[in-house]
Design a protein around this motif. Structure first.
Motif, PDB file in Angstrom:
ATOM      1  N   ASN A  25       0.817  -1.218   0.000  1.00 15.85           N
ATOM      2  CA  ASN A  25       0.000   0.000   0.000  1.00 15.85           C
ATOM      3  C   ASN A  25       0.846   1.262   0.000  1.00 15.85           C
ATOM      4  O   ASN A  25       0.463   2.289   0.538  1.00 15.85           O
ATOM      5  CB  ASN A  25      -0.969   0.004   1.202  1.00 15.85           C
ATOM      6  N   GLY A  26       2.027   1.157  -0.639  1.00 15.87           N
ATOM      7  CA  GLY A  26       2.902   2.318  -0.779  1.00 15.87           C
ATOM      8  C   GLY A  26       2.825   2.932  -2.159  1.00 15.87           C
ATOM      9  O   GLY A  26       1.831   2.765  -2.879  1.00 15.87           O
ATOM     10  N   GLN A  27       3.908   3.617  -2.559  1.00 15.57           N
ATOM     11  CA  GLN A  27       3.922   4.327  -3.843  1.00 15.57           C
ATOM     12  C   GLN A  27       5.074   3.901  -4.752  1.00 15.57           C
ATOM     13  O   GLN A  27       5.351   4.558  -5.741  1.00 15.57           O
ATOM     14  CB  GLN A  27       3.999   5.839  -3.600  1.00 15.57           C
ATOM     15  N   VAL A  28       5.729   2.770  -4.414  1.00 15.96           N
ATOM     16  CA  VAL A  28       6.874   2.303  -5.188  1.00 15.96           C
ATOM     17  C   VAL A  28       6.498   1.022  -5.939  1.00 15.96           C
ATOM     18  O   VAL A  28       6.124   0.024  -5.323  1.00 15.96           O
ATOM     19  CB  VAL A  28       8.094   2.018  -4.285  1.00 15.96           C
ATOM     20  N   ALA A  29       6.602   1.061  -7.262  1.00 14.30           N
ATOM     21  CA  ALA A  29       6.449  -0.154  -8.064  1.00 14.30           C
ATOM     22  C   ALA A  29       7.828  -0.782  -8.235  1.00 14.30           C
ATOM     23  O   ALA A  29       8.807  -0.089  -8.540  1.00 14.30           O
ATOM     24  CB  ALA A  29       5.836   0.157  -9.421  1.00 14.30           C
ATOM     25  N   VAL A  30       7.908  -2.091  -8.041  1.00 15.71           N
ATOM     26  CA  VAL A  30       9.182  -2.795  -8.078  1.00 15.71           C
ATOM     27  C   VAL A  30       9.136  -3.853  -9.180  1.00 15.71           C
ATOM     28  O   VAL A  30       8.243  -4.705  -9.193  1.00 15.71           O
ATOM     29  CB  VAL A  30       9.487  -3.470  -6.723  1.00 15.71           C
ATOM     30  N   ILE A  31      10.101  -3.803 -10.086  1.00 17.33           N
ATOM     31  CA  ILE A  31      10.205  -4.777 -11.171  1.00 17.33           C
ATOM     32  C   ILE A  31      11.444  -5.625 -10.907  1.00 17.33           C
ATOM     33  O   ILE A  31      12.560  -5.099 -10.846  1.00 17.33           O
ATOM     34  CB  ILE A  31      10.323  -4.086 -12.545  1.00 17.33           C
ATOM     35  N   THR A  32      11.264  -6.946 -10.783  1.00 21.93           N
ATOM     36  CA  THR A  32      12.381  -7.804 -10.376  1.00 21.93           C
ATOM     37  C   THR A  32      13.019  -8.571 -11.520  1.00 21.93           C
ATOM     38  O   THR A  32      13.964  -9.332 -11.295  1.00 21.93           O
ATOM     39  CB  THR A  32      11.923  -8.819  -9.308  1.00 21.93           C
ATOM     40  N   SER A  41      10.400  -9.120  -1.528  1.00 20.55           N
ATOM     41  CA  SER A  41       9.297  -8.848  -0.605  1.00 20.55           C
ATOM     42  C   SER A  41       9.626  -9.263   0.829  1.00 20.55           C
ATOM     43  O   SER A  41       9.141  -8.646   1.780  1.00 20.55           O
ATOM     44  CB  SER A  41       8.023  -9.552  -1.083  1.00 20.55           C
ATOM     45  N   LYS A  42      10.452 -10.308   0.987  1.00 22.64           N
ATOM     46  CA  LYS A  42      10.766 -10.770   2.344  1.00 22.64           C
ATOM     47  C   LYS A  42      11.613  -9.761   3.117  1.00 22.64           C
ATOM     48  O   LYS A  42      11.715  -9.838   4.345  1.00 22.64           O
ATOM     49  CB  LYS A  42      11.465 -12.121   2.291  1.00 22.64           C
ATOM     50  N   HIS A  43      12.209  -8.806   2.395  1.00 23.38           N
ATOM     51  CA  HIS A  43      13.016  -7.767   3.049  1.00 23.38           C
ATOM     52  C   HIS A  43      12.232  -6.474   3.263  1.00 23.38           C
ATOM     53  O   HIS A  43      12.797  -5.494   3.771  1.00 23.38           O
ATOM     54  CB  HIS A  43      14.256  -7.451   2.209  1.00 23.38           C
ATOM     55  N   LEU A  44      10.953  -6.451   2.868  1.00 29.46           N
ATOM     56  CA  LEU A  44      10.191  -5.205   2.879  1.00 29.46           C
ATOM     57  C   LEU A  44       8.911  -5.340   3.681  1.00 29.46           C
ATOM     58  O   LEU A  44       8.403  -6.442   3.900  1.00 29.46           O
ATOM     59  CB  LEU A  44       9.835  -4.809   1.433  1.00 29.46           C
ATOM     60  N   GLU A  45       8.372  -4.186   4.078  1.00 26.44           N
ATOM     61  CA  GLU A  45       7.049  -4.117   4.695  1.00 26.44           C
ATOM     62  C   GLU A  45       6.043  -3.653   3.645  1.00 26.44           C
ATOM     63  O   GLU A  45       6.399  -2.886   2.730  1.00 26.44           O
ATOM     64  CB  GLU A  45       7.060  -3.136   5.871  1.00 26.44           C
ATOM     65  N   PRO A  46       4.783  -4.097   3.730  1.00 28.73           N
ATOM     66  CA  PRO A  46       3.798  -3.750   2.696  1.00 28.73           C
ATOM     67  C   PRO A  46       3.650  -2.252   2.456  1.00 28.73           C
ATOM     68  O   PRO A  46       3.383  -1.827   1.319  1.00 28.73           O
ATOM     69  CB  PRO A  46       2.506  -4.357   3.226  1.00 28.73           C
ATOM     70  N   GLN A  47       3.825  -1.443   3.510  1.00 25.18           N
ATOM     71  CA  GLN A  47       3.666   0.000   3.333  1.00 25.18           C
ATOM     72  C   GLN A  47       4.825   0.631   2.556  1.00 25.18           C
ATOM     73  O   GLN A  47       4.774   1.804   2.195  1.00 25.18           O
ATOM     74  CB  GLN A  47       3.506   0.707   4.684  1.00 25.18           C
ATOM     75  N   GLU A  48       5.863  -0.163   2.285  1.00 24.97           N
ATOM     76  CA  GLU A  48       7.027   0.383   1.591  1.00 24.97           C
ATOM     77  C   GLU A  48       6.949   0.241   0.069  1.00 24.97           C
ATOM     78  O   GLU A  48       7.790   0.793  -0.638  1.00 24.97           O
ATOM     79  CB  GLU A  48       8.293  -0.303   2.105  1.00 24.97           C
ATOM     80  N   ALA A 161      10.341   5.021   0.291  1.00 28.09           N
ATOM     81  CA  ALA A 161       9.222   4.882   1.224  1.00 28.09           C
ATOM     82  C   ALA A 161       9.303   5.892   2.359  1.00 28.09           C
ATOM     83  O   ALA A 161       8.274   6.215   2.984  1.00 28.09           O
ATOM     84  CB  ALA A 161       9.189   3.462   1.793  1.00 28.09           C
ATOM     85  N   GLN A 162      10.500   6.399   2.640  1.00 30.41           N
ATOM     86  CA  GLN A 162      10.659   7.388   3.698  1.00 30.41           C
ATOM     87  C   GLN A 162      10.255   8.792   3.263  1.00 30.41           C
ATOM     88  O   GLN A 162      10.066   9.682   4.096  1.00 30.41           O
ATOM     89  CB  GLN A 162      12.129   7.412   4.169  1.00 30.41           C
ATOM     90  N   GLU A 163      10.120   8.976   1.935  1.00 34.39           N
ATOM     91  CA  GLU A 163       9.716  10.292   1.430  1.00 34.39           C
ATOM     92  C   GLU A 163       8.264  10.564   1.814  1.00 34.39           C
ATOM     93  O   GLU A 163       7.454   9.652   1.990  1.00 34.39           O
ATOM     94  CB  GLU A 163       9.856  10.324  -0.092  1.00 34.39           C
ATOM     95  N   GLU A 164       7.946  11.842   1.900  1.00 33.17           N
ATOM     96  CA  GLU A 164       6.558  12.214   2.175  1.00 33.17           C
ATOM     97  C   GLU A 164       5.681  11.791   0.997  1.00 33.17           C
ATOM     98  O   GLU A 164       6.079  11.913  -0.159  1.00 33.17           O
ATOM     99  CB  GLU A 164       6.451  13.726   2.384  1.00 33.17           C
TER     100      GLU A 164
END
Length: 497
Positions: A25-32, A41-48, A161-164
Motif C-alpha cells: 500500500n505504498g507508492q513504489v512499483a518494483v520490477i524484479t 518482498s521478504k526484506h520489505l514491509e507492505p507500506q514500503e 518509502a521514507q519520502e513524504e
C-alpha cells in the motif's frame, strides 16, 4: 503516509496479470526481472511498496505493465532490478528503463502493425491505442531507478518509502486490449509428430499445428493458451553454426543464443532470488556432473540405452518452480549420436527455438568431447524434443498468426518428398493393380500389394506402413484411382502421367 496532513494508504489494482503480483500500500512499483518476487518482498514491509512483479520479456510484458501503471496513478516511484545474466540477456528491464529515459516513437512492431516503439537498443513495443499524451504524462510523473543487486534494490525502495507521500499524478486511465479468439479445427488431442531440417523450419510448422488444432485452455497466469499435448519435434539437419533465416523471423538472435547456451552447458553458483539454471541442474545439483557421466558412459558402452540426464528433483513437487526441461537421453545408432529431451511445459512461440538450439549445442558438445578423448568419431544425428504441454500464450497469438501468414507457405514449398516408409511403384498387370514397396535408400523390394479395388489397396498399404506420410498417402490414392480408371477404359497406365 500523509498527504496534506492526512494519513493514507494506497491500493494498487492490476487490470492485467493480477494474480502474478505482490501487493502493498505504498507508492513504489518494483520490477524484479528474472529474480523471484519473494526475494525482495521478504526484506520489505507492505507500506514500503505498491506492487512487486517480474518482467521477463520486453515485447510481451512492458505493454501490460504500462497499462497497469496508467490505472494506478498513485505510483510515483519505480525500481527496476537488473541483477542477473538472464536479465541482461532478455533486456526487459533495460527496455523499460529506456522508455522512461528516452521515450518512444511511432513505428511498426514485428507483426507488421503500427505501434509505439521504445527508443532503446532492446526491441520493445506499446500498443498504439494508448494515448501518446498519457504515456508522456506517465514518464514525467514517475521517478525511476535501476538496481544491480537485491540489497541495492531494497535500499532504494526503503529510501523512497521514507519520502513524504505524493498525491497521485492524475485519475486512473484504462485502455482496453481487444482480443480475437482463434478458430480451432478438429484434430487429435494427444500425440503429434512434426519434422523439419532446421529448427527455424520446424518451429514454423509447430506454430501452425498448434494454432490450427490446439485446444484453448485457461492458464495459471491470468490468461489463456492454445495447447497440444505430447508434441514430438524432430530436427534432422541443423548446421553446426545454427541456421538463422534472413530476415530473421525467430524470436531470438545469435547474441541471445550465445548467452543462453552457457545457461545449459555451464554450471552456475547459487544466487539469491534465482531458482536454477539448466546447466546447474546438469553439472552440480545432484552432486555429479551428468554431462561428463554420459560422455564416459557412451565411450565405455557406445550402444548403451541408459545415457540419461535428469533435471527433475523430487523436491520440486514441494517447493514449486520446477524446471520445464526434465530429462535428456543420448543414443548412438549406426555411428550417429541423437539427443532426445522431454519438457513438461513448453512455450513454443517464445521459448522453444532457444530450447532447441541450446539442446543442439549440448548434443554437439557431447559429440565433440567423445571424439576428443576416444576413438569414436560420431556423426550428428537428429535432435528430438517431446513437449508434454506444447502451448502458445494468448499474448502472442497475433504474432503467431503473422508468422504463419508470412512463412508457412514458403516453407511448404521447400518440402522434402523422401518418405521413411519407402517408395511405391504402381503398375497394372492382368486387370489388377500391383503396388511394389521399396526402401527409400537402396530401392530394395520389401513388399507387394495386389488387387482391383483402389480403396482396399490404399487401406492395406496404410495398415502395413502406418508411418506413411499423409501427403504420400494422398498421392497413392490419386494414382491408384487413375490405375483403376485405366483398367476400366482399357487404356495403358503409367505412374505419374
Amino acid at each position: 503516509m500523509t498527504i496534506a496532513g492526512k494519513t493514507t494508504q494506497f491500493e494498487y489494482k492490476a487490470l492485467y496479470k493480477p494474480n502474478q503480483l505482490i501487493y502493498g500500500n505504498g507508492q513504489v512499483a518494483v520490477i524484479t526481472g528474472w529474480t523471484v518476487k519473494s526475494a525482495l518482498s521478504k526484506h520489505l514491509e507492505p507500506q514500503e511498496y505498491a506492487v512487486i512483479g517480474q518482467l521477463y520479456s520486453p515485447t510481451r510484458g512492458i505493454n501490460l505493465l504500462i497499462r497497469n501503471l496508467l490505472w494506478n496513478p498513485h505510483v510515483r516511484y519505480l525500481v527496476v532490478l537488473n541483477a542477473s545474466k538472464e536479465d541482461k540477456n532478455a533486456g526487459a528491464g533495460e527496455c523499460l528503463l529506456d522508455f522512461f529515459r528516452h521515450g518512444f516513437e511511432e513505428g511498426v512492431c514485428d507483426t507488421g502493425l503500427r505501434a509505439w516503439v521504445i527508443r532503446s537498443h532492446v526491441t520493445g513495443y506499446i500498443d498504439l491505442d494508448i494515448d501518446a499524451a498519457a504515456l508522456e504524462h506517465l514518464r514525467q510523473s514517475i521517478k525511476y531507478s535501476e538496481a544491480k543487486s537485491i540489497s541495492e534494490a531494497v535500499s532504494l525502495i526503503k529510501a523512497y518509502a521514507q519520502e513524504e507521500a505524493i498525491a497521485p499524478w492524475g485519475t486512473p486511465l484504462e485502455f482496453p486490449i481487444s482480443t480475437v479468439e482463434p478458430t480451432v479445427l478438429p484434430g487429435p488431442r494427444y500425440g503429434h509428430r512434426i519434422e523439419g531440417r532446421t529448427i527455424a523450419e520446424t518451429w514454423v510448422k509447430i506454430i501452425h499445428r498448434i494454432k490450427t488444432t490446439g485446444t484453448i485452455r485457461p492458464t495459471g497466469y491470468d490468461g489463456q493458451w492454445q495447447e497440444l499435448i505430447d508434441l514430438m519435434a524432430v530436427i534432422t539437419d541443423e548446421p553446426a553454426d545454427f541456421y538463422f533465416p534472413e530476415p530473421n523471423y525467430l524470436p531470438i538472435d545469435r547474441h541471445f543464443l550465445e548467452e543462453y547456451i552457457s545457461q545449459i552447458l555451464d554450471d552456475a553458483p547459487y544466487r539469491e532470488g534465482l531458482k536454477y539454471t539448466y546447466g546447474q541442474r546438469l553439472r552440480s545439483w545432484f552432486g555429479r556432473d551428468q554431462i561428463e557421466q554420459v560422455i564416459h558412459k557412451l565411450i565405455g558402452e557406445i550402444d548403451a540405452a541408459s545415457a540419461v540426464m535428469s533435471l527433475w528433483d523430487v523436491k520440486d513437487h514441494e517447493k514449486g518452480g520446477s524446471p520445464c526441461l526434465n530429462h535428456i537421453w543420448l543414443r548412438v545408432v549406426d555411428n550417429e549420436l541423437s539427443l532426445t529431451a522431454t519438457l513438461r511445459s513448453n512455450d513454443m512461440f517464445a521459448a522453444w527455438p532457444a530450447n532447441a538450439m541450446g539442446l543442439r549445442a549440448l548434443q554437439q558438445h557431447i559429440r565433440d568431447k567423445i571424439a576428443e578423448i576416444s576413438e569414436y568419431d560420431l556423426k550428428m544425428g537428429p535432435l528430438i524434443t517431446i513437449s508434454q504441454s506444447a502451448h502458445i500464450y494468448d499474448d502472442t497469438w497475433e504474432n503467431a498468426d503473422r508468422l504463419i501468414a508470412n512463412q508457412y507457405a514458403a516453407i511448404l514449398k521447400q518440402r522434402n518428398y523422401d518418405d521413411p516408409s519407402g517408395n511405391f511403384l504402381i503398375e497394372v498387370d492382368n486387370q489388377e493393380i500391383v503396388v511394389t514397396q521399396t526402401t527409400s535408400g537402396s530401392g530394395e523390394v520389401v513388399k507387394s500389394h495386389r488387387g482391383k479395388n483402389p480403396l482396399n489397396l490404399l487401406r492395406e498399404i496404410c495398415a502395413a506402413s502406418p508411418a506413411i506420410q499423409s501427403e504420400h498417402a494422398g498421392y497413392l490414392g490419386l494414382e491408384l484411382q487413375k490405375a483403376n480408371q485405366c483398367i476400366k477404359l482399357g487404356k495403358p497406365y503409367v505412374q505419374d502421367q
